[in-house]
Design a protein around this motif. Sequence first.
Motif, PDB file in Angstrom:
ATOM      1  N   SER A   1      50.794 -25.837  59.426  1.00  0.00           N
ATOM      2  CA  SER A   1      50.251 -24.487  59.288  1.00  0.00           C
ATOM      3  C   SER A   1      50.148 -23.875  60.682  1.00  0.00           C
ATOM      4  N   HIS A   2      49.817 -22.565  60.740  1.00  0.00           N
ATOM      5  CA  HIS A   2      49.911 -21.820  62.002  1.00  0.00           C
ATOM      6  C   HIS A   2      51.300 -22.044  62.592  1.00  0.00           C
ATOM      7  N   ASN A   3      52.294 -21.918  61.734  1.00  0.00           N
ATOM      8  CA  ASN A   3      53.671 -22.239  62.082  1.00  0.00           C
ATOM      9  C   ASN A   3      54.571 -21.522  61.085  1.00  0.00           C
ATOM     10  N   GLU A   4      55.696 -20.999  61.563  1.00  0.00           N
ATOM     11  CA  GLU A   4      56.612 -20.288  60.671  1.00  0.00           C
ATOM     12  C   GLU A   4      57.178 -21.181  59.567  1.00  0.00           C
ATOM     13  N   LEU A   5      57.138 -22.497  59.772  1.00  0.00           N
ATOM     14  CA  LEU A   5      57.689 -23.423  58.785  1.00  0.00           C
ATOM     15  C   LEU A   5      56.674 -23.797  57.700  1.00  0.00           C
ATOM     16  N   GLU A   6      55.480 -23.252  57.765  1.00  0.00           N
ATOM     17  CA  GLU A   6      54.459 -23.511  56.749  1.00  0.00           C
ATOM     18  C   GLU A   6      55.036 -23.305  55.342  1.00  0.00           C
ATOM     19  N   ASN A   7      54.756 -24.256  54.429  1.00  0.00           N
ATOM     20  CA  ASN A   7      55.336 -24.163  53.092  1.00  0.00           C
ATOM     21  C   ASN A   7      54.421 -24.819  52.057  1.00  0.00           C
ATOM     22  N   ILE A   8      54.436 -24.273  50.854  1.00  0.00           N
ATOM     23  CA  ILE A   8      53.708 -24.851  49.720  1.00  0.00           C
ATOM     24  C   ILE A   8      54.620 -24.839  48.508  1.00  0.00           C
ATOM     25  N   GLU A   9      54.247 -25.598  47.473  1.00  0.00           N
ATOM     26  CA  GLU A   9      54.982 -25.610  46.213  1.00  0.00           C
ATOM     27  C   GLU A   9      54.393 -24.570  45.264  1.00  0.00           C
ATOM     28  N   ALA A  10      55.275 -23.900  44.530  1.00  0.00           N
ATOM     29  CA  ALA A  10      54.817 -22.893  43.576  1.00  0.00           C
ATOM     30  C   ALA A  10      53.872 -23.498  42.541  1.00  0.00           C
ATOM     31  N   SER A  11      54.140 -24.733  42.129  1.00  0.00           N
ATOM     32  CA  SER A  11      53.280 -25.377  41.133  1.00  0.00           C
ATOM     33  C   SER A  11      51.875 -25.604  41.675  1.00  0.00           C
ATOM     34  N   HIS A  12      51.775 -25.879  42.974  1.00  0.00           N
ATOM     35  CA  HIS A  12      50.456 -26.075  43.582  1.00  0.00           C
ATOM     36  C   HIS A  12      49.715 -24.736  43.707  1.00  0.00           C
ATOM     37  N   SER A  13      50.456 -23.667  44.032  1.00  0.00           N
ATOM     38  CA  SER A  13      49.799 -22.361  44.108  1.00  0.00           C
ATOM     39  C   SER A  13      49.225 -21.985  42.748  1.00  0.00           C
ATOM     40  N   GLU A  14      49.955 -22.286  41.693  1.00  0.00           N
ATOM     41  CA  GLU A  14      49.476 -22.009  40.341  1.00  0.00           C
ATOM     42  C   GLU A  14      48.268 -22.876  39.994  1.00  0.00           C
ATOM     43  N   ALA A  15      48.320 -24.151  40.370  1.00  0.00           N
ATOM     44  CA  ALA A  15      47.218 -25.067  40.070  1.00  0.00           C
ATOM     45  C   ALA A  15      45.929 -24.623  40.753  1.00  0.00           C
ATOM     46  N   GLY A  16      46.001 -24.266  42.027  1.00  0.00           N
ATOM     47  CA  GLY A  16      44.803 -23.837  42.735  1.00  0.00           C
ATOM     48  C   GLY A  16      44.198 -22.591  42.131  1.00  0.00           C
ATOM     49  N   ALA A  17      45.060 -21.648  41.717  1.00  0.00           N
ATOM     50  CA  ALA A  17      44.562 -20.415  41.109  1.00  0.00           C
ATOM     51  C   ALA A  17      43.964 -20.683  39.735  1.00  0.00           C
ATOM     52  N   ASN A  18      44.507 -21.661  39.009  1.00  0.00           N
ATOM     53  CA  ASN A  18      43.901 -22.033  37.724  1.00  0.00           C
ATOM     54  C   ASN A  18      42.507 -22.614  37.912  1.00  0.00           C
ATOM     55  N   VAL A  19      42.340 -23.446  38.923  1.00  0.00           N
ATOM     56  CA  VAL A  19      41.014 -23.992  39.223  1.00  0.00           C
ATOM     57  C   VAL A  19      40.055 -22.859  39.581  1.00  0.00           C
ATOM     58  N   LEU A  20      40.525 -21.938  40.406  1.00  0.00           N
ATOM     59  CA  LEU A  20      39.708 -20.789  40.791  1.00  0.00           C
ATOM     60  C   LEU A  20      39.298 -19.981  39.563  1.00  0.00           C
ATOM     61  N   LEU A  21      40.232 -19.735  38.676  1.00  0.00           N
ATOM     62  CA  LEU A  21      39.959 -18.970  37.456  1.00  0.00           C
ATOM     63  C   LEU A  21      38.819 -19.585  36.656  1.00  0.00           C
ATOM     64  N   LEU A  22      38.903 -20.890  36.393  1.00  0.00           N
ATOM     65  CA  LEU A  22      37.876 -21.522  35.567  1.00  0.00           C
ATOM     66  C   LEU A  22      36.544 -21.626  36.292  1.00  0.00           C
ATOM     67  N   ALA A  23      36.584 -21.853  37.605  1.00  0.00           N
ATOM     68  CA  ALA A  23      35.336 -21.933  38.365  1.00  0.00           C
ATOM     69  C   ALA A  23      34.623 -20.582  38.373  1.00  0.00           C
ATOM     70  N   MET A  24      35.383 -19.501  38.558  1.00  0.00           N
ATOM     71  CA  MET A  24      34.769 -18.171  38.554  1.00  0.00           C
ATOM     72  C   MET A  24      34.242 -17.802  37.160  1.00  0.00           C
ATOM     73  N   LEU A  25      35.004 -18.163  36.128  1.00  0.00           N
ATOM     74  CA  LEU A  25      34.537 -17.903  34.754  1.00  0.00           C
ATOM     75  C   LEU A  25      33.239 -18.643  34.460  1.00  0.00           C
ATOM     76  N   LYS A  26      33.156 -19.889  34.936  1.00  0.00           N
ATOM     77  CA  LYS A  26      31.942 -20.669  34.712  1.00  0.00           C
ATOM     78  C   LYS A  26      30.726 -19.966  35.321  1.00  0.00           C
ATOM     79  N   MET A  27      30.890 -19.447  36.531  1.00  0.00           N
ATOM     80  CA  MET A  27      29.787 -18.804  37.220  1.00  0.00           C
ATOM     81  C   MET A  27      29.485 -17.394  36.719  1.00  0.00           C
ATOM     82  N   ALA A  28      30.480 -16.744  36.116  1.00  0.00           N
ATOM     83  CA  ALA A  28      30.332 -15.342  35.732  1.00  0.00           C
ATOM     84  C   ALA A  28      30.114 -15.145  34.221  1.00  0.00           C
TER      85      ALA A  28
END
Length: 410
Positions: free
Chosen positions: A382-409
């Motif tokens: 990270s802090h590097n032009e070669l920084e990279n993630i997998e699309a499946s991981h981006s989706e997984a993290g956002a799914n966790v965020l979705l359920l965590a926010m729903l739980k609190m809200a």
Amino acid sequence: MNSQLRINGDRLWQRLNEIAKIGATALGGCNRQALTDEDKQGRDLFIGWCKAAGCSVRVDEIGNIFVRRAGRSDSLPCVMTGSHLDTQPTGGKYDGVYGVLAGLEVLETLNDHNIETTNPLEVVVWTNEEGARFDMAMMGSAVWAGQMRLEDAYELADREGITVRDELARHGYIGEHPAKPHAVKAVFETHIEQGPVLEAANQVIGIVTGVQNMSRYRVVIHGTETHAGPAPMAMRHDPVMALASILPALYKMAERHGPDSRLTVGYLSASPGSSNTVPGEVELTVDIRHPQEQIYASMLDEFRAIVDDSCQARGLHVPVDCFFESPGVTFDAGCVEAVSESVSSLGYTADRIVSGAGHDACNVAAVAPTSMIFIPCEEGISHNELENIEASHSEAGANVLLLAMLKMAS
């Protein structure tokens, strides 16, 4: 909590790649430093998406952007998420922006399924998280959380002498709303790990329990400029000679304090910068980190002693300025548990982890219950032009965020 609900991973990935075009670099990264024209373009694009999603948008005095999706009881404290859009000069495509767009994707998903939450939801973009152009990391969140005076932030200047206030005004991002905390029930920041731990352990999610202690110092060693030829080595007041003994001692000190210690010399400059002149001044920055407070304090003491002793032995003057400090943070147990329950509901593999990097969540945690969600990044780069993630991981993290926010809200 609706454990069957999922975000639209394709939409999130498409937006990540679209905003990455703003400030795109030759090697596939981004240069969208705080309050540059490119940062404004990124902010404007994000706000356009938010308004199209039916959300209200407000901007505070330091340029932080708050996007709100109303709840059934809109007077209740909000459940917040977000991160930053600015990058390092040779930054990656996902640091910060992933957490912002994951938050927007949560709001879009709730719109798609006509789900109304009890508490309002907010996505925030914090100003100047990176501290690359203006030398104060996590600046916008620090002002909002009362950790930094607004006027002090306004007066920060880049190396060209242009101030934060100048650039906020030029781009129309000095908002009318006070840069002060409002009613917040819980905060979640989703982010790439920026390290190799999750990938090495083959884990999809990092349940972040806290952030380590860290600080940054500007060291200026003053000597005497003189001709490189006539001046005998033993008669010079050469700041580079002091530097030559300081650096090995600092790295040995870091090694002595174990594998959790971190020491980085991120900037190094000799002035006047002529090959035929003994430098009159050397400037460097030193970043020191450790998760354990006692060891961290020992590292700071030893750092100052190493610098002072080496310079005094050569008759050199050396001011040391701490220009950034962020004490270690332990995140809210309730927010951490909400993330953990969401991970379990989704069936992802996960580890509990302490963040090695500072994040806006560190400042926010001082005024609101807070935690973080990490996803892996390739080889920990990270802090590097070669920084990279997998699309499946981006989706997984956002799914966790979705359920965590729903739980609190809900």
